[in-house]
Design an enzyme around this catalytic site. Structure first.
Site, PDB file in Angstrom:
ATOM      1  N   HIS A 207     -77.893 -36.457 -10.021  1.00  0.00           N
ATOM      2  CA  HIS A 207     -78.434 -36.643  -8.704  1.00  0.00           C
ATOM      3  C   HIS A 207     -79.615 -35.648  -8.570  1.00  0.00           C
ATOM      4  CE1 HIS A 207     -75.321 -33.420  -7.748  1.00  0.00           C
ATOM      5  NE2 HIS A 207     -76.281 -33.032  -7.057  1.00  0.00           N
TER       6      HIS A 207
HETATM    7  C1  UD1 Z   1     -78.365 -32.525  -1.623  1.00  0.00           C
HETATM    8  C2  UD1 Z   1     -78.862 -31.181  -2.283  1.00  0.00           C
HETATM    9  C3  UD1 Z   1     -78.449 -30.781  -3.523  1.00  0.00           C
HETATM   10  C4  UD1 Z   1     -76.903 -31.114  -3.718  1.00  0.00           C
HETATM   11  C5  UD1 Z   1     -76.586 -32.310  -3.412  1.00  0.00           C
HETATM   12  C6  UD1 Z   1     -75.255 -33.012  -3.533  1.00  0.00           C
HETATM   13  C7  UD1 Z   1     -80.839 -30.054  -1.023  1.00  0.00           C
HETATM   14  C8  UD1 Z   1     -82.324 -29.745  -1.174  1.00  0.00           C
HETATM   15  N1  UD1 Z   1     -80.403 -30.911  -2.051  1.00  0.00           N
HETATM   16  O1  UD1 Z   1     -79.340 -33.380  -2.732  1.00  0.00           O
HETATM   17  O2  UD1 Z   1     -78.586 -29.371  -3.783  1.00  0.00           O
HETATM   18  O3  UD1 Z   1     -76.664 -30.957  -4.993  1.00  0.00           O
HETATM   19  O4  UD1 Z   1     -77.232 -32.894  -2.221  1.00  0.00           O
HETATM   20  O5  UD1 Z   1     -74.945 -34.352  -3.228  1.00  0.00           O
HETATM   21  O6  UD1 Z   1     -80.173 -29.888  -0.022  1.00  0.00           O
HETATM   22  N2  UD1 Z   1     -79.022 -40.326   0.946  1.00  0.00           N
HETATM   23  C9  UD1 Z   1     -78.228 -41.591   1.625  1.00  0.00           C
HETATM   24  N3  UD1 Z   1     -76.827 -41.357   2.200  1.00  0.00           N
HETATM   25  C10 UD1 Z   1     -76.529 -40.033   2.506  1.00  0.00           C
HETATM   26  C11 UD1 Z   1     -77.283 -38.847   1.828  1.00  0.00           C
HETATM   27  C12 UD1 Z   1     -78.396 -39.173   1.347  1.00  0.00           C
HETATM   28  O7  UD1 Z   1     -78.594 -42.760   1.349  1.00  0.00           O
HETATM   29  O8  UD1 Z   1     -75.574 -39.908   3.000  1.00  0.00           O
HETATM   30  C13 UD1 Z   1     -80.219 -40.608   0.383  1.00  0.00           C
HETATM   31  C14 UD1 Z   1     -81.268 -40.719   1.322  1.00  0.00           C
HETATM   32  O9  UD1 Z   1     -82.338 -41.721   0.669  1.00  0.00           O
HETATM   33  C15 UD1 Z   1     -81.959 -39.379   0.840  1.00  0.00           C
HETATM   34  C16 UD1 Z   1     -81.531 -39.045  -0.390  1.00  0.00           C
HETATM   35  O10 UD1 Z   1     -80.228 -39.673  -0.700  1.00  0.00           O
HETATM   36  O11 UD1 Z   1     -83.367 -39.262   1.128  1.00  0.00           O
HETATM   37  C17 UD1 Z   1     -81.281 -37.568  -0.895  1.00  0.00           C
HETATM   38  O12 UD1 Z   1     -80.473 -36.879   0.098  1.00  0.00           O
HETATM   39  P1  UD1 Z   1     -80.744 -35.116   0.288  1.00  0.00           P
HETATM   40  O13 UD1 Z   1     -79.789 -34.745   1.388  1.00  0.00           O
HETATM   41  O14 UD1 Z   1     -82.136 -35.081   0.523  1.00  0.00           O
HETATM   42  O15 UD1 Z   1     -80.575 -34.655  -1.245  1.00  0.00           O
HETATM   43  P2  UD1 Z   1     -79.643 -34.870  -2.231  1.00  0.00           P
HETATM   44  O16 UD1 Z   1     -80.332 -35.398  -3.139  1.00  0.00           O
HETATM   45  O17 UD1 Z   1     -78.440 -35.403  -1.754  1.00  0.00           O
HETATM   46  N1  UDP Z   2     -67.516 -35.395  -5.939  1.00  0.00           N
HETATM   47  C1  UDP Z   2     -66.669 -36.376  -5.245  1.00  0.00           C
HETATM   48  N2  UDP Z   2     -67.006 -37.707  -5.647  1.00  0.00           N
HETATM   49  C2  UDP Z   2     -68.315 -38.172  -6.557  1.00  0.00           C
HETATM   50  C3  UDP Z   2     -68.947 -36.947  -6.789  1.00  0.00           C
HETATM   51  C4  UDP Z   2     -68.385 -35.690  -6.765  1.00  0.00           C
HETATM   52  O1  UDP Z   2     -65.698 -36.116  -4.329  1.00  0.00           O
HETATM   53  O2  UDP Z   2     -68.403 -39.384  -6.652  1.00  0.00           O
HETATM   54  C5  UDP Z   2     -67.252 -34.153  -5.641  1.00  0.00           C
HETATM   55  C6  UDP Z   2     -66.881 -33.051  -6.857  1.00  0.00           C
HETATM   56  O3  UDP Z   2     -65.576 -33.157  -7.291  1.00  0.00           O
HETATM   57  C7  UDP Z   2     -67.300 -31.847  -6.381  1.00  0.00           C
HETATM   58  C8  UDP Z   2     -68.506 -31.961  -5.497  1.00  0.00           C
HETATM   59  O4  UDP Z   2     -68.385 -33.467  -5.042  1.00  0.00           O
HETATM   60  O5  UDP Z   2     -66.335 -31.227  -5.428  1.00  0.00           O
HETATM   61  C9  UDP Z   2     -69.858 -31.981  -5.998  1.00  0.00           C
HETATM   62  O6  UDP Z   2     -70.803 -32.400  -5.297  1.00  0.00           O
HETATM   63  P1  UDP Z   2     -72.074 -32.658  -5.742  1.00  0.00           P
HETATM   64  O7  UDP Z   2     -72.229 -33.171  -7.281  1.00  0.00           O
HETATM   65  O8  UDP Z   2     -72.681 -33.736  -4.651  1.00  0.00           O
HETATM   66  O9  UDP Z   2     -73.193 -31.457  -5.564  1.00  0.00           O
HETATM   67  P2  UDP Z   2     -73.553 -29.941  -6.349  1.00  0.00           P
HETATM   68  O10 UDP Z   2     -72.293 -29.454  -6.476  1.00  0.00           O
HETATM   69  O11 UDP Z   2     -74.418 -30.472  -7.540  1.00  0.00           O
HETATM   70  O12 UDP Z   2     -74.365 -29.442  -5.380  1.00  0.00           O
END
Ligand code: UD1
Ligand code: UDP
Length: 372
Positions: A207
Site C-alpha cells: 500500500h
Molecule cells: C495510511 C497511512 C500509512 C499507513 C496506512 C496503513 C498516512 C499518511 N498514511 O495510508 O502510513 O501505512 O494508512 O494502512 O497517514 N480508503 C478507503 N477506505 C478506507 C481508507 C482509505 O477507500 O477506509 C482509500 C481512499 O481512497 C483513500 C486512500 O485509501 O484516499 C488512502 O487512504 P489514506 O488514509 O489517505 O492513506 P493510506 O494509504 O491508507
Molecule cells: N493487517 C490485517 N489485515 C490485513 C492487512 C494487515 O489485520 O489485511 C494487520 C497486520 O497484521 C498488522 C497491521 O494490520 O497488525 C499493519 O497495518 P498496515 O499494513 O495497514 O500499516 P503499516 O504497518 O504499514 O503502517
C-alpha cells in the site's frame, strides 16, 4: 488519576492502542482512558473489524474525517479534534505510529498545553519522500514523552538533540496485541475459507504510495510476483488505496493475468494473524507486518528500498529486497530454500507482550516529573 486520551485513526493504530486501553482499564484506580477515532480509515474492513477482533471499546469520540490530500486530512483531524480536547481537558494524549492522525493529534494537544506521549517514537527511514517520515519527525519534535520500540529509536532521537529525559525505551506494543490474540487467531477458519494449506502459500500486502501510486513501480512488482507465483500461490488482501490504484492505472487485466495471484478484500486482525503465521513467505511493504513476521519467524521480503525498522532486518527474517524485479525474485527462493529454524528466531528486546504496562508506568513517572 490520569485522564488519558488515546488517539487512533488508521488500521495500524488499532492494534497499538488496544493493549494500552486494556491496561488502563485494568489499572482503573490510576487511569481514566478515552478513545478518539479520527475516521482516517472508515471501511468496515479497515476499522470496525478491528474494534471487534481486538475487544476495543467503542470510541468515546468519532471525528469522521475520512480521506483527503495530506493537508486536507491533517487539517480536518486538527479542526475536529481541537474542541474535543478543549472540552475534555485530558492530562495526557497518547498518539501511536506515524499516520496523518498521529501528527494532527500531537500538534493540537501540544498547542493546547496537553502533554503528548508518542508510542513508536524514534523510528527513521531517512527517506523524506515518505509521508510517514515527515509525520515521525514532527510528532517527535512536539511530543513530551517519546516511547521507543527499539534501541535504534533512542539513538536516532539522541542524534536529533532530543533530551534523554523525554525518551523511554518501552518495546513494541503491537507485539502485545499479537501475543494476546495469537491463541484466538488459531481458531480462525480463514485457511479453510480460502482453501489454503499451511506453509504452502505466500501472503502479499502492498500500500505504500511509492509502490502502488506509480505505474512503472507497480508493474515491476507485478513482474516479480508473476515469477514468484510459479513456485507458490500468492494471496493478496488488497488495501483500498491499492484497489483504487489498480483501477486508475488500468492494471486490472495485468493483475488478473497472473494465474496464482489471488486478490481478496482486506482481512480482519484474527484472520490475518492466522494467514500470516501459517504462510511460507510474506511479501509486504507494511511496517507492522515486518515486525510481526520477525516475532513469528516467518520469512518476509519487505518491498522497500529502506526501512525505519532496521531491527527486523538484523533479526534475520527480513532481508531488504528493494523494488527491482531481479532483487525481489532473487530474494524469494533464498527465503524459500533456506527456512529459518525455529531455534534461530530472535525476538527483539522488550517485544515481550508487556509494553503497554511499561507505557503506563512511564506516564505515571512523567506526570509527577515536571521536567518532562
Ligand atoms: C495510511 C497511512 C500509512 C499507513 C496506512 C496503513 C498516512 C499518511 N498514511 O495510508 O502510513 O501505512 O494508512 O494502512 O497517514 N480508503 C478507503 N477506505 C478506507 C481508507 C482509505 O477507500 O477506509 C482509500 C481512499 O481512497 C483513500 C486512500 O485509501 O484516499 C488512502 O487512504 P489514506 O488514509 O489517505 O492513506 P493510506 O494509504 O491508507
Ligand atoms: N493487517 C490485517 N489485515 C490485513 C492487512 C494487515 O489485520 O489485511 C494487520 C497486520 O497484521 C498488522 C497491521 O494490520 O497488525 C499493519 O497495518 P498496515 O499494513 O495497514 O500499516 P503499516 O504497518 O504499514 O503502517
Amino acid at each position: 488519576m490520569l485522564k488519558v486520551m488515546n488517539i487512533a485513526g488508521a488500521r495500524p493504530n488499532f492494534m497499538k492502542i488496544a493493549p494500552i486501553v486494556a491496561a488502563m482499564k485494568r489499572r482503573a484506580s490510576e487511569f481514566q482512558p478515552l478513545v478518539v477515532h479520527t475516521g482516517q480509515h472508515y471501511d468496515e474492513a479497515m476499522s470496525e473489524a478491528f474494534f471487534r477482533d481486538l475487544d476495543l471499546p467503542r470510541p468515546d469520540v468519532y471525528l469522521g474525517v475520512g480521506s483527503g490530500t495530506h493537508a486536507a486530512q491533517t487539517a480536518a483531524v486538527m479542526q475536529a479534534f481541537e474542541p474535543v480536547v478543549i472540552k475534555e481537558k485530558p492530562d495526557w494524549a497518547v498518539v501511536v505510529g506515524d499516520v496523518n492522525s498521529t501528527l494532527a493529534g500531537a500538534i493540537v494537544c501540544a498547542k493546547l498545553h496537553i502533554k503528548v506521549a508518542h508510542v513508536e517514537a524514534g523510528l527513521r527511514s531517512r527517506d523524506r519522500s515518505m509521508p510517514e517520515e515527515i509525520n515521525r519527525l514532527l510528532t517527535d519534535q512536539v511530543a513530551d514523552l517519546l516511547l521507543t520500540p527499539s534501541r535504534d529509536g533512542d539513538a536516532n532521537l539522541r542524534a536529533e538533540g532530543i533530551p534523554e529525559a523525554r525518551v523511554r525505551f518501552v518495546g513494541n506494543v503491537m507485539i502485545d496485541s499479537l501475543m494476546t490474540q495469537l491463541d484466538r487467531a488459531r481458531q480462525s477458519s480463514v485457511l479453510k475459507t480460502l482453501e489454503l494449506q499451511e506453509k504452502s502459500y505466500a501472503v502479499l500486502t502492498l500500500h505504500r504510495p511509492s509502490n502502488v501510486d506509480e505505474q512503472t513501480a507497480f508493474i515491476r512488482i507485478l513482474d516479480a510476483l508473476e515469477l514468484i507465483s510459479e513456485r507458490l500461490p500468492i494471496v493478496f488482501p488488497a488495501h483500498p488505496r491499492t484497489r483504487k490504484m489498480i483501477d486508475e492505472l488500468g492494471l486490472g487485466p495485468r493483475v488478473q493475468s497472473i494465474k496464482d495471484l489471488r486478490v481478496v478484500d482486506p482481512i480482519g486482525y484474527l484472520d490475518f494473524l492466522r494467514l500470516e503465521s501459517c504462510a511460507r513467505l510474506v511479501l509486504t511493504d507494511s511496517g507492522g507486518i515486518q515486525e510481526e513476521t520477525t516475532v513469528l519467524g516467518i520469512p518476509c521480503i519487505p518491498r522497500r528500498e529502506n526501512t525505519e525498522r532496521p531491527i527486523t532486518v538484523e533479526m534475520g527474517t527480513n532481508p531488504i529486497a528493494g523494488t527491482d524485479t531481479n532483487q525481489i525474485v532473487a530474494a524469494a527462493p533464498r527465503a524459500l530454500d533456506n527456512p529459518l529454524p525455529d531455534s534461530n528466531v530472535r525476538i527483539p528486546e522488550f517485544w515481550d507482550g508487556r509494553t503497554a504496562d511499561r507505557i503506563l508506568d512511564a506516564l505515571i513517572e512523567c506526570s509527577s516529573d515536571r521536567g518532562v
